[in-house]
Design an enzyme around this catalytic site. Sequence first.
Site, PDB file in Angstrom:
ATOM      1  N   TYR A   1     -20.018  73.279 -27.646  1.00 55.78           N
ATOM      2  CA  TYR A   1     -21.355  72.712 -27.795  1.00 55.78           C
ATOM      3  C   TYR A   1     -21.048  71.415 -29.000  1.00 55.78           C
ATOM      4  O   TYR A   1     -21.533  70.096 -28.799  1.00 55.78           O
ATOM      5  CB  TYR A   1     -22.548  73.368 -28.575  1.00 55.78           C
ATOM      6  CG  TYR A   1     -23.340  72.370 -29.241  1.00 55.78           C
ATOM      7  CD1 TYR A   1     -24.245  71.684 -28.562  1.00 55.78           C
ATOM      8  CD2 TYR A   1     -23.326  72.631 -31.073  1.00 55.78           C
ATOM      9  CE1 TYR A   1     -25.522  71.133 -29.615  1.00 55.78           C
ATOM     10  CE2 TYR A   1     -24.289  72.549 -32.051  1.00 55.78           C
ATOM     11  CZ  TYR A   1     -25.467  71.063 -30.728  1.00 55.78           C
ATOM     12  OH  TYR A   1     -26.327  70.708 -31.700  1.00 55.78           O
TER      13      TYR A   1
ATOM     14  N   THR B   1     -25.137  66.169 -35.038  1.00 55.29           N
ATOM     15  CA  THR B   1     -24.932  67.346 -35.796  1.00 55.29           C
ATOM     16  C   THR B   1     -24.153  67.332 -37.031  1.00 55.29           C
ATOM     17  O   THR B   1     -22.738  66.933 -36.741  1.00 55.29           O
ATOM     18  CB  THR B   1     -25.432  68.492 -34.799  1.00 55.29           C
ATOM     19  OG1 THR B   1     -24.797  69.101 -35.399  1.00 55.29           O
ATOM     20  CG2 THR B   1     -24.198  68.312 -33.837  1.00 55.29           C
ATOM     21  N   ASP B   2     -24.155  67.616 -38.236  1.00 54.24           N
ATOM     22  CA  ASP B   2     -23.071  68.250 -38.921  1.00 54.24           C
ATOM     23  C   ASP B   2     -21.965  69.279 -38.429  1.00 54.24           C
ATOM     24  O   ASP B   2     -20.635  69.042 -38.844  1.00 54.24           O
ATOM     25  CB  ASP B   2     -23.301  68.972 -39.800  1.00 54.24           C
ATOM     26  CG  ASP B   2     -24.536  70.471 -39.978  1.00 54.24           C
ATOM     27  OD1 ASP B   2     -24.409  71.355 -38.850  1.00 54.24           O
ATOM     28  OD2 ASP B   2     -24.552  71.024 -40.937  1.00 54.24           O
TER      29      ASP B   2
ATOM     30  N   PRO C   1     -30.050  91.289 -34.591  1.00 54.36           N
ATOM     31  CA  PRO C   1     -28.433  91.153 -34.765  1.00 54.36           C
ATOM     32  C   PRO C   1     -28.233  89.846 -35.693  1.00 54.36           C
ATOM     33  O   PRO C   1     -28.058  89.159 -35.634  1.00 54.36           O
ATOM     34  CB  PRO C   1     -28.248  91.124 -33.415  1.00 54.36           C
ATOM     35  CG  PRO C   1     -29.454  89.623 -32.724  1.00 54.36           C
ATOM     36  CD  PRO C   1     -31.057  90.484 -34.042  1.00 54.36           C
TER      37      PRO C   1
ATOM     38  N   ASP D   1     -38.383  64.376 -20.305  1.00 49.87           N
ATOM     39  CA  ASP D   1     -37.313  65.621 -20.937  1.00 49.87           C
ATOM     40  C   ASP D   1     -37.697  66.463 -19.880  1.00 49.87           C
ATOM     41  O   ASP D   1     -38.269  66.744 -18.895  1.00 49.87           O
ATOM     42  CB  ASP D   1     -38.460  66.670 -21.651  1.00 49.87           C
ATOM     43  CG  ASP D   1     -37.404  67.421 -22.372  1.00 49.87           C
ATOM     44  OD1 ASP D   1     -37.069  67.651 -23.498  1.00 49.87           O
ATOM     45  OD2 ASP D   1     -37.185  68.560 -21.748  1.00 49.87           O
TER      46      ASP D   1
END
Length: 375
Positions: free
Chosen positions: A165, A140-141, A220, A34
Amino acid sequence: MKKYLVTGAAGFIGSNFIKYMLRKHDDISIVVLDALTYAGNLGTIKDDIDDKRCFFVRGNICDRALVKELFDKYGFDVVVNFAAESHVDRSIENPQLFLTTNILGTQSLMDVARAAWATGKDAQGYPVYREGVRFHQVSTDEVYGALGAEGYFREDTPLCPHSPYSASKASADFIVQAYRDTFHLPVSITRCSNNYGPYQFPEKLIPLVINNILEAKKLPVYGRGLNVRDWLYVDDHCKAIDLVISEAKDGSVYNVGGHNEQRNIDIVHLIIDIVRRQMEQHPEYRKFLPEDKRGDISWISYDLITYVSDRLGHDLRYAIDPSKIKHDIGWYPETTFAVGIEKTVEWNLQHRDWVDEVTSGDYQKYYEHMYGHRG
Ligand code: NAD
Ligand code: DAU
């Protein structure tokens, strides 16, 4: 003894994954690689790297020399690639970093893995690899793009990403599949919906809302709060990855999600209700609130919500069809949203030191930059 290289495991899902794996399996060893970006925190996995089955190395997945050195030293059987820039809003600010880490970093890991695992070539010239090796990509979806009011993402839904992304994650998925087709590299991919749970960095919606309430700050909500996400407790995602690595065929792609669609505004309302109830039931928790806000807590209300300008290219709705992973592997989510969200609020209350630590760097500056002008 199966040897794992787990990248990005000082972050949210990766850290939960190594905790899950060390709890679940005796016969494994794990090396964590990492870079400790703003999203990675060594304290999160301190207890895990104290376990003699788990080691930590600080480094970048794009650093091929380092990755090769680790393969030579530890002889990994499995790579699980969590390392990524993961926050959509940041990808709008700095796309380049997302493309570098998420695409080139994935390629770098696979190049080193295929060289390390190859034992020869077959009659057609395809590489042949050591028995039992696997490169697993945590996707990811969001690679599928966005849904309207109806329908679900299936594994055969065409990839149609919208943010830098999600485009970087979709590109990585294509590269992983290209390495499978071209080099016969044993790979698998999971595409999961939105995760929540312990150790999630407070920039993401659920921990942001919890922590803002505890600091008596505004909440927010982008646009009108009507975007829909399909939330899954992080341990259920970890279980799915473990099962896919051990049970799915090479080259498999699996969607992971628990049919838990929620509008953002409903999530925010729910968290406000839970925090207020917990403060009422456990007056001792009020010590986590600002000193001048501990008496009358009627301010913990929907009035904290502030609608701010929308995220650019904001995907309307994500929803996973998880029938393939249920049918082939028998995976199902164990934690309901009602239980998981309660646990997550509680976890954030009980881990103020962790929250303070991970937000102590540039986070306040980031927050001001992202939200200061949105009004
Ligand atoms: P995170 O941002 O919490 O953690 C990312 C980790 O990767 C951090 O520890 C960071 O230090 C490390 N990292 C970043 N760049 C690196 C590099 N170049 N080299 C080595 N390490 C690096 O992310 P997360 O939410 O835990 O997501 C983990 C993975 O799961 C990502 O690949 C993400 O795309 C995917 N995913 C996330 C979700 C979600 O809801 N959070 C859902 C589906 C898939
Ligand atoms: O779907 C999986 C993805 O889920 C992962 O691939 C990503 O790594 C992860 O970050 C997450 O992406 P989202 O953009 O869906 O998560 P985020 O928590 O940033 O936002 C969830 C929803 O809440 C989204 O519709 C935007 C909205 N939002 C978010 C923030 C941070 C707000 O309304 N206000 C906010 O302050």
